[in-house]
Design an enzyme around this catalytic site. Structure first.
Site, mmCIF file in Angstrom:
data_model
loop_
_atom_site.group_PDB
_atom_site.id
_atom_site.type_symbol
_atom_site.label_atom_id
_atom_site.label_comp_id
_atom_site.label_asym_id
_atom_site.label_seq_id
_atom_site.Cartn_x
_atom_site.Cartn_y
_atom_site.Cartn_z
ATOM 1 N N CYS A 113 0.831 -1.206 0.000
ATOM 2 C CA CYS A 113 0.000 0.000 0.000
ATOM 3 C C CYS A 113 0.871 1.265 0.000
ATOM 4 C CB CYS A 113 -0.976 -0.053 1.176
ATOM 5 S SG CYS A 113 -2.377 1.063 1.042
ATOM 6 N N HIS A 114 0.786 2.080 1.040
ATOM 7 C CA HIS A 114 1.554 3.319 1.137
ATOM 8 C C HIS A 114 2.944 3.116 1.739
ATOM 9 C CE1 HIS A 114 -2.470 4.972 0.510
ATOM 10 N NE2 HIS A 114 -1.900 6.118 0.192
#
Length: 184
Positions: A113-114
């Protein structure tokens, strides 16, 4: 054949707040079921607060802080996402140094994800192919990485293997890739 991680210890690095809970608990469960000992590492002792997107989730006990342990104590590293988690970690010098140490020691690192924001800060994406949540594509490219939109990317171009994934929907592929790599 299922991966056998008996006797291996896997670090999971998370900030005190902001970790996407499923991106912590799902890979944690996968490595634990494969026989590894997952360990939660953070920038502060106590407990971290998980999140289900923007809503508070469960809390989890921290096993060690980044100042108490080093990459040599672990087989590999998992960086869960959530927007706030890697945004905090990339501003914490000891957390960035902890991540960089895995690359220096040629140990596998997995990020979802991030989480690649922390990899960017550690200088670990240049000339590497990776994926992430789509909003990080420009950041990764600006840091010299090759961003692709795939469920999971395994990049062995560098001192270690880097496994990246986009989002919670991709967790089954991410878990499979990390188990295979951590079993090597």
């Amino acid at each position: 054949m299922a991966a056998n991680l008996n006797g291996r210890t896997i670090a999971f690095l998370a900030a005190p707040e902001g970790t996407e809970q499923i991106e912590l608990t799902d890979p944690w469960s996968a490595v634990e079921k494969a026989g590894a000992a997952p360990r939660l590492v953070s920038t502060a002792s106590g407990r971290i607060q998980g999140f289900n997107h923007l809503d508070k989730g469960d809390t989890f006990p921290v096993d060690s802080t980044v100042d108490q342990v080093g990459a040599t104590e672990f087989t590999g590293l998992v960086l869960p996402g959530g927007v706030a988690n890697p945004d905090f970690l990339r501003t914490h010098e000891s957390a960035v140094a902890f991540v960089k140490a895995f690359f220096d020691a040629a140990k596998p690192v997995a990020a979802i994800c991030h989480a690649p924001w922390t990899l960017i800060e550690a200088g670990a994406v240049r000339e590497r192919q990776l994926t992430s949540f789509p909003s990080l594509a420009t950041d990764i490219r600006n840091a010299g990485g090759d961003w692709v939109d795939e469920r999971v990317v395994i990049c062995a171009n560098g001192p270690n293997t880097l496994i990246t994934s986009r989002k919670p929907d991709d967790l089954p592929a991410f878990d499979e890739a990390i188990l295979e790599e951590f079993a090597r």
